[in-house]
Design a protein around this motif. Structure first.
Motif, PDB file in Angstrom:
ATOM      1  N   TYR A 111       0.812  -1.212   0.000  1.00  0.00           N
ATOM      2  CA  TYR A 111       0.000   0.000   0.000  1.00  0.00           C
ATOM      3  C   TYR A 111       0.848   1.266   0.000  1.00  0.00           C
ATOM      4  N   ASP A 112       2.158   1.115  -0.022  1.00  0.00           N
ATOM      5  CA  ASP A 112       3.018   2.281  -0.084  1.00  0.00           C
ATOM      6  C   ASP A 112       2.978   2.888  -1.485  1.00  0.00           C
ATOM      7  N   THR A 113       3.135   4.212  -1.562  1.00  0.00           N
ATOM      8  CA  THR A 113       3.175   4.875  -2.867  1.00  0.00           C
ATOM      9  C   THR A 113       4.427   4.431  -3.614  1.00  0.00           C
ATOM     10  N   PRO A 114       4.262   3.891  -4.821  1.00  0.00           N
ATOM     11  CA  PRO A 114       5.442   3.451  -5.569  1.00  0.00           C
ATOM     12  C   PRO A 114       6.301   4.638  -5.980  1.00  0.00           C
ATOM     13  N   PRO A 115       7.569   4.400  -6.264  1.00  0.00           N
ATOM     14  CA  PRO A 115       8.422   5.506  -6.713  1.00  0.00           C
ATOM     15  C   PRO A 115       7.915   6.071  -8.036  1.00  0.00           C
ATOM     16  N   TYR A 116       8.106   7.368  -8.222  1.00  0.00           N
ATOM     17  CA  TYR A 116       7.609   7.984  -9.450  1.00  0.00           C
ATOM     18  C   TYR A 116       8.482   9.168  -9.840  1.00  0.00           C
ATOM     19  N   GLY A 117       8.454   9.462 -11.148  1.00  0.00           N
ATOM     20  CA  GLY A 117       9.102  10.648 -11.682  1.00  0.00           C
ATOM     21  C   GLY A 117       8.057  11.675 -12.064  1.00  0.00           C
ATOM     22  N   VAL A 118       8.414  12.946 -12.011  1.00  0.00           N
ATOM     23  CA  VAL A 118       7.483  14.044 -12.290  1.00  0.00           C
ATOM     24  C   VAL A 118       7.990  14.840 -13.484  1.00  0.00           C
ATOM     25  N   SER A 119       7.071  15.156 -14.401  1.00  0.00           N
ATOM     26  CA  SER A 119       7.431  15.932 -15.592  1.00  0.00           C
ATOM     27  C   SER A 119       7.466  17.417 -15.297  1.00  0.00           C
ATOM     28  N   LEU A 120       7.998  18.177 -16.231  1.00  0.00           N
ATOM     29  CA  LEU A 120       7.859  19.625 -16.200  1.00  0.00           C
ATOM     30  C   LEU A 120       6.422  19.997 -16.575  1.00  0.00           C
ATOM     31  N   PRO A 121       5.935  21.183 -16.190  1.00  0.00           N
ATOM     32  CA  PRO A 121       4.582  21.601 -16.583  1.00  0.00           C
ATOM     33  C   PRO A 121       4.465  21.718 -18.109  1.00  0.00           C
ATOM     34  N   PHE A 122       3.247  21.487 -18.598  1.00  0.00           N
ATOM     35  CA  PHE A 122       3.001  21.547 -20.042  1.00  0.00           C
ATOM     36  C   PHE A 122       1.662  22.234 -20.296  1.00  0.00           C
ATOM     37  N   ILE A 123       1.683  23.268 -21.146  1.00  0.00           N
ATOM     38  CA  ILE A 123       0.464  23.985 -21.542  1.00  0.00           C
ATOM     39  C   ILE A 123       0.281  23.773 -23.043  1.00  0.00           C
ATOM     40  N   PRO A 124      -0.686  22.966 -23.470  1.00  0.00           N
ATOM     41  CA  PRO A 124      -0.828  22.654 -24.903  1.00  0.00           C
ATOM     42  C   PRO A 124      -0.952  23.894 -25.790  1.00  0.00           C
ATOM     43  N   TYR A 125      -1.723  24.872 -25.375  1.00  0.00           N
ATOM     44  CA  TYR A 125      -1.947  26.051 -26.218  1.00  0.00           C
ATOM     45  C   TYR A 125      -0.642  26.780 -26.504  1.00  0.00           C
ATOM     46  N   ASP A 126       0.234  26.838 -25.503  1.00  0.00           N
ATOM     47  CA  ASP A 126       1.484  27.589 -25.641  1.00  0.00           C
ATOM     48  C   ASP A 126       2.642  26.744 -26.167  1.00  0.00           C
ATOM     49  N   GLN A 127       2.536  25.412 -26.060  1.00  0.00           N
ATOM     50  CA  GLN A 127       3.709  24.590 -26.339  1.00  0.00           C
ATOM     51  C   GLN A 127       3.552  23.575 -27.459  1.00  0.00           C
ATOM     52  N   THR A 128       2.344  23.290 -27.897  1.00  0.00           N
ATOM     53  CA  THR A 128       2.225  22.342 -29.009  1.00  0.00           C
ATOM     54  C   THR A 128       2.865  22.933 -30.257  1.00  0.00           C
ATOM     55  N   GLU A 129       3.516  22.101 -31.039  1.00  0.00           N
ATOM     56  CA  GLU A 129       4.144  22.548 -32.272  1.00  0.00           C
ATOM     57  C   GLU A 129       3.114  22.547 -33.402  1.00  0.00           C
ATOM     58  N   ILE A 130       3.349  23.391 -34.404  1.00  0.00           N
ATOM     59  CA  ILE A 130       2.441  23.490 -35.543  1.00  0.00           C
ATOM     60  C   ILE A 130       2.983  22.618 -36.671  1.00  0.00           C
ATOM     61  N   GLY A 131       2.117  21.779 -37.226  1.00  0.00           N
ATOM     62  CA  GLY A 131       2.542  20.866 -38.285  1.00  0.00           C
ATOM     63  C   GLY A 131       2.753  21.569 -39.613  1.00  0.00           C
ATOM     64  N   ILE A 132       3.276  20.829 -40.574  1.00  0.00           N
ATOM     65  CA  ILE A 132       3.561  21.376 -41.910  1.00  0.00           C
ATOM     66  C   ILE A 132       2.258  21.754 -42.607  1.00  0.00           C
ATOM     67  N   PRO A 133       2.119  22.994 -43.093  1.00  0.00           N
ATOM     68  CA  PRO A 133       0.905  23.385 -43.820  1.00  0.00           C
ATOM     69  C   PRO A 133       0.781  22.617 -45.144  1.00  0.00           C
ATOM     70  N   THR A 134      -0.457  22.449 -45.576  1.00  0.00           N
ATOM     71  CA  THR A 134      -0.740  21.759 -46.839  1.00  0.00           C
ATOM     72  C   THR A 134      -1.362  22.735 -47.825  1.00  0.00           C
ATOM     73  N   ILE A 135      -0.830  22.781 -49.050  1.00  0.00           N
ATOM     74  CA  ILE A 135      -1.408  23.625 -50.104  1.00  0.00           C
ATOM     75  C   ILE A 135      -2.624  22.902 -50.673  1.00  0.00           C
ATOM     76  N   LYS A 136      -3.796  23.470 -50.482  1.00  0.00           N
ATOM     77  CA  LYS A 136      -5.026  22.839 -50.938  1.00  0.00           C
ATOM     78  C   LYS A 136      -5.295  23.117 -52.415  1.00  0.00           C
ATOM     79  N   TYR A 137      -4.946  24.313 -52.864  1.00  0.00           N
ATOM     80  CA  TYR A 137      -5.279  24.717 -54.238  1.00  0.00           C
ATOM     81  C   TYR A 137      -4.427  25.913 -54.611  1.00  0.00           C
ATOM     82  N   PHE A 138      -4.000  25.972 -55.881  1.00  0.00           N
ATOM     83  CA  PHE A 138      -3.347  27.185 -56.375  1.00  0.00           C
ATOM     84  C   PHE A 138      -3.570  27.297 -57.878  1.00  0.00           C
ATOM     85  N   GLU A 139      -3.568  28.535 -58.354  1.00  0.00           N
ATOM     86  CA  GLU A 139      -3.820  28.803 -59.777  1.00  0.00           C
ATOM     87  C   GLU A 139      -3.230  30.165 -60.127  1.00  0.00           C
ATOM     88  N   GLN A 140      -2.531  30.230 -61.225  1.00  0.00           N
ATOM     89  CA  GLN A 140      -2.012  31.502 -61.725  1.00  0.00           C
ATOM     90  C   GLN A 140      -2.766  31.870 -62.997  1.00  0.00           C
TER      91      GLN A 140
END
Length: 287
Positions: A111-140
Motif C-alpha cells: 500500500y506504499d506509494t510506488p516511486p515515481y518521476g514528475v514531468s515539467l509543466p506543459f500547456i498545450p496552447y502555448d507549447q504544441t508545435e504546428i505541423g507542416i501546412p498543406t497547399i489545398k489549391y493554387f492557380e495563376q
C-alpha cells in the motif's frame, strides 16, 4: 544473569530473519527504477509523453494532473516508455504535469506509494508545435496567383462530430506567410495574412514558385511551423490559360458575327417585303 543457550538461539534466529527481510527489501528496490528524462512531444495538439528507462520486471502507470481537472490515470501497467495523453488534455489552456509510477504489478498487498518521476509543466496552447501546412489549391491566371491553404486538423471534435482545425483553437493567433519568386530567380517576396487564402500580384506569363509557413502567437511567444512542400506554376498551365482566353474571344467574336449576319438577313427580307408591298400598291386596279 547470563543468557541461556535457548535465548541465544532465539536471538540469532530473530537477527537472521531481520537480515533476510532487509535483503528482500534491498533486492525489491534494486529492480524498480524511477522514470527519468520525461519529455512532452506535441504536434497540432496530439500529445505524447516519453521517458526512460525500459522496464525490466516492473511496469509503469501514468497519472495526469491539471489545474482544472482531477488527477486521472492512463497507460496503466504499461511496459512501454511512451503514452498518448491527447484525450486527457482537451482543455488546451490548462497547465498539466505528469507522474510516472514504477510498479511491481503482482505486489497487490503493497500500500506504499510506488516511486515515481514528475514531468515539467506543459500547456498545450502555448507549447504544441504546428505541423507542416498543406497547399489545398493554387492557380495563376494573368497577373494573379491564387493560393488556398488547408488548416491542419487536430484530434478534438466539434459538436457536430467533425474534427476541428488549429484555426478553431488559435483563431486570430494563427497566420500564414507565403514566400514566392519567379521560377529560376533568386529574388523572393513574402505576404502574410490571417486568412488561409491569398491573391498575389505577379507578372503575366511568368512561372512562379512558392512555399507556405504557419505562425502562431501566444503567451510564450511566436512559433513557426516547418515549411510546406514547394509548389510551382508551370508554363504549360499559363499557355493553356492563354489558349482558353483566345478560345473565349473567338467564341464571342463568332457569336457577334453570326448575330450580325442574322440581323442583316432579317433586315434584307424586311426591305424586300416592304418593296414588294409598295409595288403592289402602285399597280393600277385593273391589272
Amino acid at each position: 544473569m547470563a543468557p541461556t543457550p535457548c535465548s541465544r538461539r532465539a536471538l540469532l534466529l530473530l537477527l537472521c530473519a531481520l537480515l533476510s527481510l532487509l535483503r528482500r527489501s534491498s533486492a525489491g528496490n534494486s529492480r524498480v527504477q524511477t522514470a527519468v528524462n520525461i519529455t512532452w512531444s506535441s504536434i497540432n495538439f496530439k500529445t505524447l509523453l516519453q521517458w526512460e528507462p525500459e522496464p525490466i520486471n516492473y511496469v509503469y502507470t501514468v497519472e495526469i494532473d491539471g489545474n482544472l481537472m482531477n488527477r486521472d490515470k492512463t497507460c496503466i501497467h504499461t511496459t512501454k516508455t511512451e503514452c498518448d495523453v491527447t484525450n486527457m488534455m482537451k482543455n488546451v489552456r490548462d497547465t498539466y504535469i505528469a507522474r510516472i509510477y514504477s510498479e511491481v504489478p503482482y505486489e497487490e498487498d503493497n500500500y506504499d506509494t510506488p516511486p515515481y518521476g514528475v514531468s515539467l509543466p506543459f500547456i498545450p496552447y502555448d507549447q504544441t508545435e504546428i505541423g507542416i501546412p498543406t497547399i489545398k489549391y493554387f492557380e495563376q491566371r494573368d497577373k494573379t496567383l491564387k493560393i488556398e491553404i488547408a488548416d491542419p486538423l487536430i484530434p478534438y471534435r466539434s459538436e457536430n462530430g467533425s474534427f476541428q482545425t488549429i484555426r478553431d483553437i488559435f483563431k486570430d493567433d494563427l497566420k500564414y506567410t507565403v514566400y514566392y519568386w519567379k521560377d529560376q530567380s533568386t529574388g523572393k517576396k513574402m505576404s502574410t495574412e490571417r486568412s488561409n487564402q491569398f491573391e498575389l500580384s505577379v507578372d503575366k506569363g511568368k512561372s512562379y514558385c512558392f512555399y507556405v509557413q504557419a505562425t502562431v502567437t501566444s503567451g510564450s511567444g511566436s512559433r513557426n511551423s516547418p515549411k510546406s512542400i514547394e509548389k510551382c506554376t508551370s508554363q504549360e498551365d499559363l499557355n493553356r490559360l492563354d489558349l482558353d482566353t483566345i478560345l473565349i474571344i473567338v467564341a464571342i467574336a463568332t457569336g457577334v458575327l453570326l448575330l450580325m449576319i442574322i440581323l442583316a438577313v432579317v433586315v434584307c427580307k424586311c426591305a424586300k417585303a416592304k418593296a414588294a408591298a409598295k409595288k403592289k400598291e402602285d399597280m393600277p386596279p385593273n391589272l
